[in-house]
Design a protein around this motif. Structure first.
Motif, short mmCIF file in Angstrom:
data_model
loop_
_atom_site.label_atom_id
_atom_site.label_comp_id
_atom_site.label_asym_id
_atom_site.label_seq_id
_atom_site.Cartn_x
_atom_site.Cartn_y
_atom_site.Cartn_z
N GLU A 37 38.31 35.99 31.07
CA GLU A 37 37.89 36.69 29.85
C GLU A 37 37.59 38.15 30.17
OE1 GLU A 37 37.48 37.17 25.94
OE2 GLU A 37 38.04 35.29 26.93
N ASP A 38 36.84 38.39 31.23
CA ASP A 38 36.58 39.75 31.72
C ASP A 38 36.08 39.65 33.15
OD1 ASP A 38 33.90 38.95 31.58
OD2 ASP A 38 33.45 40.17 29.81
N ARG A 39 35.73 40.78 33.75
CA ARG A 39 35.32 40.81 35.15
C ARG A 39 33.94 40.20 35.37
NH1 ARG A 39 38.78 44.39 33.77
NH2 ARG A 39 40.40 45.17 35.20
N VAL A 40 33.11 40.21 34.35
CA VAL A 40 31.80 39.58 34.46
C VAL A 40 31.95 38.06 34.56
CG1 VAL A 40 29.55 39.24 33.35
CG2 VAL A 40 30.69 41.47 33.22
N GLN A 44 31.08 35.51 37.82
CA GLN A 44 30.25 34.31 37.76
C GLN A 44 30.95 33.13 38.42
OE1 GLN A 44 29.59 34.07 33.54
NE2 GLN A 44 27.99 35.65 33.55
N GLN A 45 32.27 33.02 38.22
CA GLN A 45 33.03 31.97 38.89
C GLN A 45 33.10 32.23 40.39
OE1 GLN A 45 36.83 30.81 37.06
NE2 GLN A 45 36.27 32.02 35.25
N VAL A 222 35.58 39.03 52.41
CA VAL A 222 36.24 39.64 51.25
C VAL A 222 36.15 38.65 50.09
CG1 VAL A 222 38.44 40.41 50.30
CG2 VAL A 222 37.79 41.06 52.62
N ALA A 223 35.65 39.12 48.95
CA ALA A 223 35.51 38.26 47.77
C ALA A 223 36.20 38.92 46.57
CB ALA A 223 34.04 38.02 47.45
N VAL A 224 37.21 38.26 46.03
CA VAL A 224 37.97 38.78 44.89
C VAL A 224 38.36 37.62 43.98
CG1 VAL A 224 38.92 40.85 46.00
CG2 VAL A 224 40.08 38.67 46.29
N PRO A 225 38.39 37.85 42.67
CA PRO A 225 38.86 36.78 41.79
C PRO A 225 40.33 36.43 42.00
CG PRO A 225 37.56 38.39 40.57
CD PRO A 225 37.82 38.99 41.92
N VAL A 226 41.17 37.45 42.27
CA VAL A 226 42.61 37.24 42.43
C VAL A 226 43.07 37.85 43.75
CG1 VAL A 226 44.90 37.56 41.41
CG2 VAL A 226 42.88 37.48 39.93
N CYS A 227 43.72 37.06 44.59
CA CYS A 227 44.20 37.56 45.88
C CYS A 227 45.59 37.00 46.15
CB CYS A 227 43.25 37.17 47.00
SG CYS A 227 43.77 37.76 48.64
N TRP A 257 45.44 40.06 34.79
CA TRP A 257 44.72 38.80 34.98
C TRP A 257 43.46 38.74 34.12
CZ3 TRP A 257 46.48 34.66 37.74
CH2 TRP A 257 47.63 34.89 38.49
N TYR A 258 43.19 39.83 33.42
CA TYR A 258 42.02 39.89 32.55
C TYR A 258 42.48 40.01 31.10
CZ TYR A 258 39.56 40.55 36.92
OH TYR A 258 39.07 40.36 38.18
N ARG A 259 41.84 39.26 30.22
CA ARG A 259 42.31 39.15 28.85
C ARG A 259 42.43 40.49 28.14
NH1 ARG A 259 43.13 34.77 26.36
NH2 ARG A 259 41.86 33.59 27.85
N ARG A 260 41.50 41.40 28.43
CA ARG A 260 41.52 42.70 27.77
C ARG A 260 42.28 43.75 28.58
NH1 ARG A 260 37.65 43.41 23.67
NH2 ARG A 260 37.65 45.65 24.13
N GLY A 261 42.89 43.35 29.68
CA GLY A 261 43.65 44.28 30.50
C GLY A 261 42.77 45.37 31.08
N VAL A 262 43.13 46.62 30.87
CA VAL A 262 42.36 47.73 31.40
C VAL A 262 41.19 48.11 30.50
CG1 VAL A 262 44.31 48.69 32.68
CG2 VAL A 262 43.87 49.45 30.33
N SER A 263 41.15 47.57 29.29
CA SER A 263 40.06 47.89 28.37
C SER A 263 38.82 47.08 28.72
CB SER A 263 40.48 47.60 26.92
OG SER A 263 41.59 48.38 26.55
N ALA A 264 37.67 47.74 28.76
CA ALA A 264 36.42 47.08 29.12
C ALA A 264 35.86 46.28 27.95
CB ALA A 264 35.39 48.10 29.59
N SER A 265 35.37 45.08 28.22
CA SER A 265 34.67 44.30 27.21
C SER A 265 33.27 44.89 27.01
CB SER A 265 34.57 42.84 27.65
OG SER A 265 33.74 42.73 28.80
#
Length: 289
Positions: A37-40, A44-45, A222-227, A257-265
């Motif tokens: 949904e977003d980076r926040v 959390q995941q 190293v911790a990233v949502p997508v690698c 990989w984020y629903r809003r792309g480059v736009s911030a929620s």
């Protein structure tokens, strides 16, 4: 898609591989992204895979980009109320003669790493160029005798490149609410390097080399949502622990990989406002990766 890791575990990619067709050429596949949904929410995941670091007094969180800062801030909050989070920008020192070859790196805390083998091959006479202070006195160490003028020119050009990068980094670092870390913040610590995604991995590789050279941390995670799956394997092969949520065979642009792309929620924008000042906070978009 399940990607086996070198330690025998597996990570689940919840993206969906779409078959060719619908206007795509035969054999062409498109990976369906936008799984967060977003980076926040992604943070959390991600934090659920970092439970071993909860309450660790020696953990330090470093973010490598604005998007990474949002992820890192949310992760740090879940690891403990006193976990420090630093914005840590690292940029390579480009070699003008050979594209994509790095002479070393400069970090936002003013530290400098020089690859001596590459530097010497480029005619830069310096047996040891270390973390700050790095002054123009290095120029005077160039060899005397035939060819010394060329050595001096190459070394002076290197110093100018370092100064230019340092000025850019100081401006970027100055927008973050917290001052860059000092040596005692990083030496002999467990460094949790966070970004919002990795594909090529140039940024994280440069950061790891820089941190190991300048500060000798106890451990780097190293911790990233997508690698990217191949990058994940390469980093682990070199002794870096990687924690991710998705490790696909193809990543593409991280923003996809984020629903809003480059736009911030709204949640992301609120965090950006807390973490940054000036244009970095006002901008409602993340960088294209």
């Amino acid at each position: 898609m399940v990607i086996p890791s070198t330690d025998g575990s597996a990570s689940q990619s919840r993206g969906r591989l779409l078959p060719s067709g619908n206007g795509r050429s035969p054999g062409e596949h498109v990976y369906e992204r936008a799984m967060f949904e977003d980076r926040v929410c992604a943070a959390q995941q991600l934090a659920t895979g970092l439970q071993e670091h909860v309450g660790d007094p020696d953990i330090v969180v470093l973010s490598l980009s604005r998007g990474g800062a949002v992820v890192a801030s949310a992760v740090a909050e879940r690891l403990g109320p006193n976990v420090p989070h630093f914005y840590y920008r690292v940029r390579p020192i480009p070699c003008t003669a050979i594209p994509r070859l790095s002479l070393g790196s400069v970090a936002g805390d003013g530290s400098v790493r020089i690859d001596n083998m590459v530097a010497k091959s480029m005619g830069i006479a310096s047996d040891e160029m270390m973390a700050p202070p790095l002054s123009t006195e290095v120029v005077s160490t160039a060899h005397n005798g035939p060819g010394s003028e060329g050595h001096n020119h190459a070394t002076a050009a290197l110093m100018q490149a370092i100064d230019d990068i340092d000025m850019q980094l100081q401006e970027e670092q100055g927008s973050f609410w917290r001052a860059p870390p000092c040596a005692s913040d990083l030496t002999d610590k467990t460094l949790l390097v966070v970004d919002d995604g990795m594909e090529a991995g140039d940024t994280v590789r440069e950061a790891i080399l820089h941190l190991r050279h300048c500060y000798q941390p106890r451990r780097i995670v190293v911790a990233v949502p997508v690698c990217l799956a191949d990058l994940r394997w390469q980093l682990r092969r070199h002794g870096v622990c990687v924690v991710d949520i998705v490790s696909p065979l193809c990543v593409g642009s991280i923003s996809r990989w984020y629903r809003r792309g480059v736009s911030a929620s709204e949640a992301e924008q609120a965090l950006l406002g807390r973490l940054f000042a000036g244009p970095a906070a006002a901008s409602g978009e993340f960088d294209y990766e």
